[in-house]
Structure formats: C-alpha cells, structure tokens
Design a protein around this motif. Structure first.
Motif, PDB file in Angstrom:
ATOM      1  N   ALA A 215       0.837  -1.199   0.000  1.00 26.29           N
ATOM      2  CA  ALA A 215       0.000   0.000   0.000  1.00 26.29           C
ATOM      3  C   ALA A 215       0.872   1.248   0.000  1.00 26.29           C
ATOM      4  N   TYR A 216       1.378   1.609  -1.160  1.00 25.05           N
ATOM      5  CA  TYR A 216       2.260   2.755  -1.317  1.00 25.05           C
ATOM      6  C   TYR A 216       1.558   3.829  -2.105  1.00 25.05           C
ATOM      7  N   HIS A 217       1.171   4.916  -1.488  1.00 28.86           N
ATOM      8  CA  HIS A 217       0.434   5.955  -2.201  1.00 28.86           C
ATOM      9  C   HIS A 217       1.177   7.274  -2.097  1.00 28.86           C
ATOM     10  N   GLY A 218       1.245   8.003  -3.193  1.00 29.91           N
ATOM     11  CA  GLY A 218       1.907   9.298  -3.193  1.00 29.91           C
ATOM     12  C   GLY A 218       1.447  10.161  -4.348  1.00 29.91           C
ATOM     13  N   VAL A 219       1.979  11.379  -4.406  1.00 35.01           N
ATOM     14  CA  VAL A 219       1.645  12.336  -5.461  1.00 35.01           C
ATOM     15  C   VAL A 219       2.931  12.998  -5.930  1.00 35.01           C
ATOM     16  N   VAL A 220       3.137  13.006  -7.239  1.00 32.97           N
ATOM     17  CA  VAL A 220       4.269  13.723  -7.802  1.00 32.97           C
ATOM     18  C   VAL A 220       3.725  14.875  -8.659  1.00 32.97           C
ATOM     19  N   GLN A 221       4.310  16.042  -8.475  1.00 31.35           N
ATOM     20  CA  GLN A 221       3.880  17.245  -9.191  1.00 31.35           C
ATOM     21  C   GLN A 221       4.956  17.639 -10.201  1.00 31.35           C
ATOM     22  N   TYR A 222       4.516  18.027 -11.396  1.00 27.32           N
ATOM     23  CA  TYR A 222       5.432  18.432 -12.462  1.00 27.32           C
ATOM     24  C   TYR A 222       5.189  19.896 -12.819  1.00 27.32           C
ATOM     25  N   ARG A 223       6.284  20.656 -12.830  1.00 29.36           N
ATOM     26  CA  ARG A 223       6.217  22.081 -13.163  1.00 29.36           C
ATOM     27  C   ARG A 223       7.392  22.449 -14.067  1.00 29.36           C
ATOM     28  N   GLU A 224       7.327  23.639 -14.654  1.00 29.36           N
ATOM     29  CA  GLU A 224       8.431  24.217 -15.432  1.00 29.36           C
ATOM     30  C   GLU A 224       8.852  23.320 -16.595  1.00 29.36           C
ATOM     31  N   TYR A 225       7.903  23.039 -17.478  1.00 28.67           N
ATOM     32  CA  TYR A 225       8.253  22.290 -18.688  1.00 28.67           C
ATOM     33  C   TYR A 225       9.108  23.163 -19.600  1.00 28.67           C
ATOM     34  N   ARG A 226      10.240  22.600 -20.042  1.00 28.23           N
ATOM     35  CA  ARG A 226      11.148  23.306 -20.941  1.00 28.23           C
ATOM     36  C   ARG A 226      11.612  22.368 -22.051  1.00 28.23           C
ATOM     37  N   ASP A 227      11.995  22.968 -23.162  1.00 25.13           N
ATOM     38  CA  ASP A 227      12.433  22.190 -24.315  1.00 25.13           C
ATOM     39  C   ASP A 227      13.815  21.583 -24.075  1.00 25.13           C
ATOM     40  N   VAL A 228      13.914  20.269 -24.287  1.00 24.19           N
ATOM     41  CA  VAL A 228      15.197  19.550 -24.230  1.00 24.19           C
ATOM     42  C   VAL A 228      15.303  18.729 -25.506  1.00 24.19           C
ATOM     43  N   ASP A 229      16.085  19.190 -26.447  1.00 23.72           N
ATOM     44  CA  ASP A 229      16.285  18.464 -27.703  1.00 23.72           C
ATOM     45  C   ASP A 229      14.965  18.121 -28.387  1.00 23.72           C
ATOM     46  N   GLY A 230      14.028  19.068 -28.384  1.00 27.81           N
ATOM     47  CA  GLY A 230      12.762  18.864 -29.068  1.00 27.81           C
ATOM     48  C   GLY A 230      11.670  18.238 -28.242  1.00 27.81           C
ATOM     49  N   VAL A 231      11.946  17.914 -26.975  1.00 22.98           N
ATOM     50  CA  VAL A 231      10.947  17.316 -26.082  1.00 22.98           C
ATOM     51  C   VAL A 231      10.747  18.242 -24.890  1.00 22.98           C
ATOM     52  N   LEU A 232       9.499  18.570 -24.574  1.00 21.62           N
ATOM     53  CA  LEU A 232       9.216  19.376 -23.388  1.00 21.62           C
ATOM     54  C   LEU A 232       9.238  18.477 -22.152  1.00 21.62           C
ATOM     55  N   LEU A 233      10.163  18.770 -21.230  1.00 22.96           N
ATOM     56  CA  LEU A 233      10.332  17.962 -20.027  1.00 22.96           C
ATOM     57  C   LEU A 233      10.204  18.847 -18.792  1.00 22.96           C
ATOM     58  N   PRO A 234       9.619  18.316 -17.704  1.00 22.74           N
ATOM     59  CA  PRO A 234       9.496  19.111 -16.471  1.00 22.74           C
ATOM     60  C   PRO A 234      10.850  19.326 -15.817  1.00 22.74           C
ATOM     61  N   HIS A 235      11.066  20.532 -15.323  1.00 20.22           N
ATOM     62  CA  HIS A 235      12.325  20.866 -14.656  1.00 20.22           C
ATOM     63  C   HIS A 235      12.146  21.109 -13.156  1.00 20.22           C
ATOM     64  N   GLU A 236      10.953  20.912 -12.660  1.00 18.95           N
ATOM     65  CA  GLU A 236      10.684  20.951 -11.218  1.00 18.95           C
ATOM     66  C   GLU A 236       9.760  19.789 -10.896  1.00 18.95           C
ATOM     67  N   ILE A 237      10.247  18.840 -10.091  1.00 23.88           N
ATOM     68  CA  ILE A 237       9.509  17.626  -9.768  1.00 23.88           C
ATOM     69  C   ILE A 237       9.431  17.513  -8.249  1.00 23.88           C
ATOM     70  N   THR A 238       8.203  17.511  -7.724  1.00 26.47           N
ATOM     71  CA  THR A 238       7.994  17.584  -6.280  1.00 26.47           C
ATOM     72  C   THR A 238       7.194  16.391  -5.786  1.00 26.47           C
ATOM     73  N   LEU A 239       7.650  15.779  -4.697  1.00 27.72           N
ATOM     74  CA  LEU A 239       6.902  14.705  -4.045  1.00 27.72           C
ATOM     75  C   LEU A 239       6.037  15.319  -2.956  1.00 27.72           C
ATOM     76  N   LEU A 240       4.775  15.555  -3.308  1.00 24.54           N
ATOM     77  CA  LEU A 240       3.851  16.246  -2.418  1.00 24.54           C
ATOM     78  C   LEU A 240       3.324  15.327  -1.328  1.00 24.54           C
ATOM     79  N   ASP A 241       2.915  15.955  -0.213  1.00 22.95           N
ATOM     80  CA  ASP A 241       2.238  15.208   0.848  1.00 22.95           C
ATOM     81  C   ASP A 241       0.780  14.933   0.492  1.00 22.95           C
ATOM     82  N   GLY A 242       0.245  15.665  -0.473  1.00 20.06           N
ATOM     83  CA  GLY A 242      -1.135  15.471  -0.912  1.00 20.06           C
ATOM     84  C   GLY A 242      -1.440  16.401  -2.066  1.00 20.06           C
ATOM     85  N   LEU A 243      -2.553  16.163  -2.725  1.00 17.78           N
ATOM     86  CA  LEU A 243      -2.893  16.959  -3.906  1.00 17.78           C
ATOM     87  C   LEU A 243      -3.148  18.423  -3.586  1.00 17.78           C
ATOM     88  N   GLU A 244      -3.743  18.685  -2.441  1.00 21.94           N
ATOM     89  CA  GLU A 244      -4.152  20.054  -2.145  1.00 21.94           C
ATOM     90  C   GLU A 244      -3.347  20.638  -0.986  1.00 21.94           C
TER      91      GLU A 244
END
Length: 260
Positions: A215-244
């Motif tokens: 029973a492993y539950h979590g939330v990962v948040q993705y922010r700051e998408y930027r272009d990397v060699d033609g692919v938009l990738l998130p540059h801020e990745i956060t392991l939140l305690d909850g959605l809100e």
C-alpha cells in the motif's frame, strides 16, 4: 492485511509522500470503450504536444544534473542522500531498468551509486563494490520513474478517462492507468494522471505502487516544462504530501538535462 515491516514502512513515509490502502480505481466507475479510448487519446495528445516529432521513441539515455532539496530531514535519513540540499547527476537507461547517480558536492563528491542488471553497486574513490542496499533500491528506481512517467505512462495497458475536475485555479482531465489484467487488478501499480486542460501538460500523477509494497500511495507534481532536444520535459519535480497541500517530502530542481 499483511503487516509491513518497519524499515519498509519508513521508506513508504519518506519516498512516496504518504501511505494509503485504498485503490485509486473508482469503485463505482463503469469502464466503457468510449471512456477507454478517450483516456488513451488524451494521454497521446499530451505526449504529442510535448514531443511533436516523436523524438522520445528514438532515445536510449536521459542524463540529468539536479538539486534534490529535502523538506523532511527524517525521511532523508533513509535514502543515500547525505545533505538536505544535494546536487546529483543522474543517468537513466531508457531501454532497461539500469540507473546511475553521482554526487557532485559535499563529503561524497565524486562517488557514485548505480543499479545494473538488477545489481546495486557503489563507486567510492574510483573503486566499485557490488552490495545490496535498501536505501538505494528504495530511492533510485522511484526517482527514475518520477523523471520518466510523463513520457511513458501512456504505454500502460489499462487506461480510462475519469472526467474533468478543478484543482486550485486550473481545470484538469483525469485519467486512470494501470498495467494489470484488468482495471481493478489489485496487485498492479495504479495511477491517476492529471492533465492540464489548457496546456495538455501532465501536472500531477497520483500513484499506488502495489508491486513495491502492498500500500504505497503518493503524489508527484510536475512544473516548469522546458524544451530539451525537441521534447518538453518538467524541470521541477515535487513529491507532495497530498494533492491540495504545499507541503512536500523533497523536490528536484533540474539544472541540466540531455537526451541521447
């Protein structure tokens, strides 16, 4: 429910933001062919928006220099990360489960940790030693997943559209995904993907990693998408305690990212 050993329970708290026993699959949801097709279509549209030339399918490695900032110092003690703010270089093989990390500062500067062909190894002052490590096994593979999920989660077997929902000031498409024999497969990892309706970027992924621990539950948040060699990738990745909530266990700030 089988009791989770104390060390694994601590890893659950530390790495995955929280633990819960509930399935992510809505119990009252009726899966229809239209809902399944819509869910797949939305995830593909999100991927195509971020990778219009389908560059990702031709790649074999992702390399990242990032700073891993820890809000929870107690949680950090159960990882291989020695500092509350640690600069690390990652290398992720996109064709298998191999992963590598090298410390770029502090007492461990220059030392490295990796997983190759399922074997965990340490490189200290240039000398390689293979040995098992729960701290590494519970940190490095999940971190690799956090970085890759936005580009790979549309490949899962079971996908269904759940509808729209507001979160904060934004409106999202919600899509359920798993890789089991059916949508309710209790032993399989499960996900709810939150796709920003305006940008089509994946901004949150709720996850229930049942294959790792029951029973492993979590939330990962993705922010700051930027272009990397033609692919938009998130540059801020956060392991939140909850959605809100704004509280989190740790957060990655990407400094350099390359694809090959």
């Amino acid at each position: 429910m089988k009791r989770i050993p104390i060390p694994i329970f601590l890893f659950c708290i530390l790495l995955l933001s929280g633990c819960a026993t509930a399935d992510l699959f809505p119990k009252d949801l009726e899966v229809t062919p239209d809902a399944a097709e819509q869910g797949k279509m939305l995830l593909l549209q999100s991927m195509q928006k971020r990778d219009p030339q389908d560059h990702w399918s031709q790649l074999t490695f992702m390399k990242v220099v990032a700073r891993d900032n820890w809000e929870s110092q107690t949680a950090r003690l159960f990882t291989p990360i020695p500092q509350s703010s640690q600069q690390v270089q990652f290398a992720f093989n996109l064709t298998n489960d191999d992963a590598y990390m090298k410390f770029l500062e502090g007492d461990q500067n220059g030392n490295a940790i990796g997983i190759e062909d399922g074997v965990t190894y340490f490189v200290t002052r240039g000398k390689r030693e293979e040995k098992t490590s729960k701290r590494v096994d519970s940190y490095l593979p999940p971190v690799k997943n956090y970085f890759l999920w936005p580009q790979t989660i549309h490949n899962l077997k079971n996908i269904v559209y759940l509808g729209e929902e507001d979160l904060g000031l934004r409106r999202y498409y919600k899509i359920f995904a798993s890789n089991g024999d059916d949508f309710t497969g209790g032993a399989e990892d499960q996900y709810i993907i939150w796709v920003n309706r305006q940008t089509l970027h994946i901004e949150y992924i709720e996850f229930d990693l049942k294959e790792l621990v029951k029973a492993y539950h979590g939330v990962v948040q993705y922010r700051e998408y930027r272009d990397v060699d033609g692919v938009l990738l998130p540059h801020e990745i956060t392991l939140l305690d909850g959605l809100e909530t704004l509280s989190f266990s740790h957060k990655f700030y990407v400094q350099i990212q390359t694809l090959q």
